[in-house]
Design an enzyme around this catalytic site. Structure first.
Site, PDB file in Angstrom:
ATOM      1  N   GLY A  23       0.806  -1.216   0.000  1.00 41.82           N
ATOM      2  CA  GLY A  23       0.000   0.000   0.000  1.00 41.82           C
ATOM      3  C   GLY A  23       0.836   1.261   0.000  1.00 41.82           C
ATOM      4  O   GLY A  23       0.498   2.243   0.658  1.00 41.82           O
ATOM      5  N   ALA A  24       1.922   1.258  -0.787  1.00 42.67           N
ATOM      6  CA  ALA A  24       2.915   2.333  -0.696  1.00 42.67           C
ATOM      7  C   ALA A  24       2.730   3.441  -1.716  1.00 42.67           C
ATOM      8  O   ALA A  24       3.594   4.296  -1.841  1.00 42.67           O
ATOM      9  CB  ALA A  24       4.328   1.733  -0.839  1.00 42.67           C
ATOM     10  N   ASN A  25       1.622   3.459  -2.435  1.00 41.51           N
ATOM     11  CA  ASN A  25       1.457   4.504  -3.439  1.00 41.51           C
ATOM     12  C   ASN A  25       0.849   5.778  -2.866  1.00 41.51           C
ATOM     13  O   ASN A  25       0.843   6.819  -3.517  1.00 41.51           O
ATOM     14  CB  ASN A  25       0.594   4.009  -4.617  1.00 41.51           C
ATOM     15  CG  ASN A  25      -0.802   3.638  -4.173  1.00 41.51           C
ATOM     16  OD1 ASN A  25      -0.995   2.609  -3.542  1.00 41.51           O
ATOM     17  ND2 ASN A  25      -1.797   4.463  -4.486  1.00 41.51           N
ATOM     18  N   GLY A  27      -0.479   7.964   1.122  1.00 44.25           N
ATOM     19  CA  GLY A  27      -0.630   8.015   2.569  1.00 44.25           C
ATOM     20  C   GLY A  27       0.561   7.534   3.373  1.00 44.25           C
ATOM     21  O   GLY A  27       1.716   7.840   3.067  1.00 44.25           O
ATOM     22  N   SER A 171      -4.037  -0.497  14.540  1.00 48.76           N
ATOM     23  CA  SER A 171      -4.790   0.742  14.734  1.00 48.76           C
ATOM     24  C   SER A 171      -5.341   0.761  16.155  1.00 48.76           C
ATOM     25  O   SER A 171      -5.542  -0.290  16.772  1.00 48.76           O
ATOM     26  CB  SER A 171      -5.951   0.802  13.730  1.00 48.76           C
ATOM     27  OG  SER A 171      -6.891   1.783  14.096  1.00 48.76           O
ATOM     28  N   TYR A 197     -13.842  -3.822  11.206  1.00 49.72           N
ATOM     29  CA  TYR A 197     -12.519  -3.174  11.207  1.00 49.72           C
ATOM     30  C   TYR A 197     -11.779  -3.498  12.507  1.00 49.72           C
ATOM     31  O   TYR A 197     -10.589  -3.821  12.492  1.00 49.72           O
ATOM     32  CB  TYR A 197     -12.670  -1.659  11.046  1.00 49.72           C
ATOM     33  CG  TYR A 197     -11.347  -0.925  10.988  1.00 49.72           C
ATOM     34  CD1 TYR A 197     -10.508  -1.060   9.885  1.00 49.72           C
ATOM     35  CD2 TYR A 197     -10.942  -0.081  12.019  1.00 49.72           C
ATOM     36  CE1 TYR A 197      -9.295  -0.383   9.823  1.00 49.72           C
ATOM     37  CE2 TYR A 197      -9.741   0.596  11.970  1.00 49.72           C
ATOM     38  CZ  TYR A 197      -8.920   0.443  10.865  1.00 49.72           C
ATOM     39  OH  TYR A 197      -7.710   1.109  10.815  1.00 49.72           O
TER      40      TYR A 197
END
Length: 325
Positions: A23-25, A27, A171, A197
Site C-alpha cells: 500500500g505504498a502509493n 498516505g 490501529s 474493522y
C-alpha cells in the site's frame, strides 16, 4: 531507545537493505517507503494500482536524486562497498485476492534473494459489506488474511537475514467493538463496519505476537507492530454517515500529517533498540498524535489461546503455512 522525540533524522543508514512496503502509493505507506528510500534502502512499492505505484516511485526517485542519494550510492559503488544499489520499484499486489498474493510473492522471491523489511501497511477501513475474490469479508480478508499469506510466502527470504523484521500496521481501532468472531469470521449473519474493522486490526496484533513467538528461536527475524494514531490520509473515506460529520470537523484540528503518522512504522522498522513483539504508536495522551514510542495494546490482543486459534484458522483459510513451528 533513540530519545523521546524520535523523527526521521534518527533512521540509520539503510543502504544494502531491501524493504517491501504494501500500500505504498499513497498516505502512510508512501511516506514509509519514501523515507526508507531517502536513507538508502532498495524499496519495493507493493500496490494494487500499478499506475499509481509508478507515479509514486517516480516522485520518490526524483526526490532522492534532488537530495543526492543516487550520487552517494554511485560513489559508494565506486569505492567497492557492497549492497549499495538502492532504487525504487513497483510490484502488483492485490491483498484481496490470494492468487494475486501468490503471484506477487513469486515475483518478489525471484527478484530478491534476501529481504530485510516486510512492512504490512496496506489496509481498508469501514467499508460497506463486500467480499474478497476468495469470499472473505473485505476488511478481514485484506488487512489480515492477505498480509498473513504474503508474510508466510516470503518468510524464508527474511529468516536468513540478521536484523530482518516484519512490521504490521494495526490501529487504535483494535480496541473498538473488537473481538475475533470465530463463529462468524466473515460477518455473514450481520455486519458492522466498525466491528469488522476492529476484528481485522485486532487480528493484525495477534498475528504479530504469535509470529514473534514462533520467530524467537531462530534469532534473526523479529515481528513488530505499529499504529499511526489519527493521521490525515485517504483511509477514512468509508467512514459511516453517522461519524462522517464529526470526523470532518475534528480531523483537521487533531489529525497529524502522514509524515508524522508514518513515524511509528519507521521506528519499528529501523530503530536498533526495537525488540520483537513491541507495539509502537504516537506517544501523546490518547495515542492520537505525537512522536513514536512503545505503547500498550488491549488485554484481548494478548490472549495466547485466541492468537493460536486465529493462526490455525488463517492457515486453513489461506492455504499458507509458515517455515517456523
Amino acid at each position: 531507545m533513540s530519545g523521546d522525540n524520535w523523527t526521521e533524522q534518527h533512521i540509520p543508514d539503510q543502504r544494502g537493505r531491501v524493504a517491501i512496503v504494501t500500500g505504498a502509493n499513497t498516505g502512510l505507506g508512501f511516506q514509509t517507503a519514501r523515507m526508507l528510500a531517502l536513507h538508502g534502502a532498495t524499496v519495493v512499492l507493493a500496490v494494487r494500482d500499478v499506475e499509481k505505484g509508478e507515479r509514486a516511485a517516480t516522485r520518490i526517485t526524483e526526490e532522492a536524486a534532488a537530495r543526492g542519494v543516487a550520487a552517494r550510492h554511485r560513489a559508494a559503488a565506486v569505492r567497492g562497498e557492497a549492497g549499495v544499489a538502492g532504487g525504487v520499484t513497483v510490484q502488483a499486489l492485490d491483498l484481496a485476492c490470494l492468487d494475486s498474493v501468490r503471484s506477487a510473492a513469486a515475483d518478489l522471491r525471484a527478484a530478491h534473494p534476501r529481504i530485510d523489511l516486510l512492512i504490512n501497511n496496506a489496509g481498508v477501513m469501514y467499508t460497506p459489506r463486500r467480499t474478497t475474490a476468495d469470499g472473505f469479508e473485505l476488511q478481514f480478508g485484506t488487512n489480515h488474511l492477505g498480509h498473513f499469506a504474503l508474510t508466510g510466502l516470503l518468510l524464508d527470504r527474511l529468516l536468513p537475514v540478521p536484523g530482518s523484521r516484519v512490521v504490521t500496521v494495526s490501529s487504535t481501532g483494535h480496541r473498538i467493538r473488537a473481538a475475533i468472531h470465530f463463529d462468524d469470521l466473515q460477518w455473514e449473519r450481520s455486519y458492522s463496519r466498525v466491528g469488522a474493522y476492529g476484528q481485522a486490526k485486532l487480528a493484525n496484533l495477534m498475528f504479530t505476537y504469535e509470529l514473534q513467538r514462533r520467530l524467537a528461536p531462530h534469532g534473526t527475524t523479529i515481528a513488530v507492530a505499529a499504529h499511526p494514531g489519527l493521521s490525515d490520509t485517504e483511509l477514512a473515506r468509508n467512514t459511516p454517515a453517522a461519524l462522517r460529520l464529526p470526523v470532518t470537523w475534528l480531523a483537521p484540528l487533531i489529525a497529524q500529517k502522514a509524515e508524522m503518522g508514518a513515524l511509528p512504522t519507521l521506528r519499528a522498522a529501523t530503530d536498533p533498540a526495537v525488540t520483537g513483539g513491541q507495539y509502537y504508536g504516537p506517544g501523546n495522551r490518547g495515542e492520537v498524535r505525537g512522536y513514536p514510542k512503545v505503547v500498550a495494546s488491549s488485554p484481548a490482543s494478548h490472549d495466547r489461546a485466541v492468537q493460536q486459534r486465529l493462526w490455525t484458522v488463517s492457515e486453513e483459510l489461506t492455504g499458507v503455512t509458515f517455515a517456523v513451528a
